[in-house]
Design a protein around this motif. Sequence first.
Motif, short mmCIF file in Angstrom:
data_model
loop_
_atom_site.label_atom_id
_atom_site.label_comp_id
_atom_site.label_asym_id
_atom_site.label_seq_id
_atom_site.Cartn_x
_atom_site.Cartn_y
_atom_site.Cartn_z
N GLY A 33 0.82 -1.17 -0.01
CA GLY A 33 0.01 0.00 0.00
C GLY A 33 0.97 1.27 -0.05
N ALA A 34 2.13 1.24 0.08
CA ALA A 34 3.05 2.48 0.01
C ALA A 34 2.84 3.22 -1.46
N ILE A 35 2.53 2.57 -2.36
CA ILE A 35 2.82 3.11 -3.62
C ILE A 35 1.30 3.07 -4.32
N PRO A 36 0.45 4.02 -4.39
CA PRO A 36 -0.78 4.02 -4.98
C PRO A 36 -0.92 3.60 -6.66
N ILE A 37 -1.46 3.08 -7.10
CA ILE A 37 -1.60 2.93 -8.57
C ILE A 37 -2.66 3.55 -9.27
N THR A 38 -3.77 3.52 -8.58
CA THR A 38 -4.89 4.43 -8.92
C THR A 38 -5.26 5.65 -8.08
N LYS A 39 -5.86 6.64 -9.00
CA LYS A 39 -5.69 8.02 -8.56
C LYS A 39 -6.63 8.07 -7.06
N SER A 40 -6.38 8.73 -6.13
CA SER A 40 -7.15 9.14 -5.05
C SER A 40 -8.55 9.58 -5.25
#
Length: 89
Positions: A33-40
């Motif tokens: 979970g440290a690097i998001p792939i989808t936009k917040s």
Amino acid sequence: MACARITVRNTEVEEKSGPFTKTSLTQHSIFFGAIPITKSYALNEICPKEASKVLHYVSGVQVLMRIVTLGIYTPWTAEFECRVPEKVS
């Protein structure tokens, strides 16, 4: 299989009558979970009127995906319950 769930409720909105809509979004990230792939997401874009409930959870299938990838791929789901804006006549 274990699942995690976090629910935030707005009781002031829940007490009001009227129709509600539900929206569900799957969020994707990598490395625990440290690097998001989808936009917040922006809550005011999903629920322009009022949000009565926001639920974040990890389903059984998502837990399995986390285990199989050794935490490299970490999906989770966000579910929103929104009050439908009243129609102006």
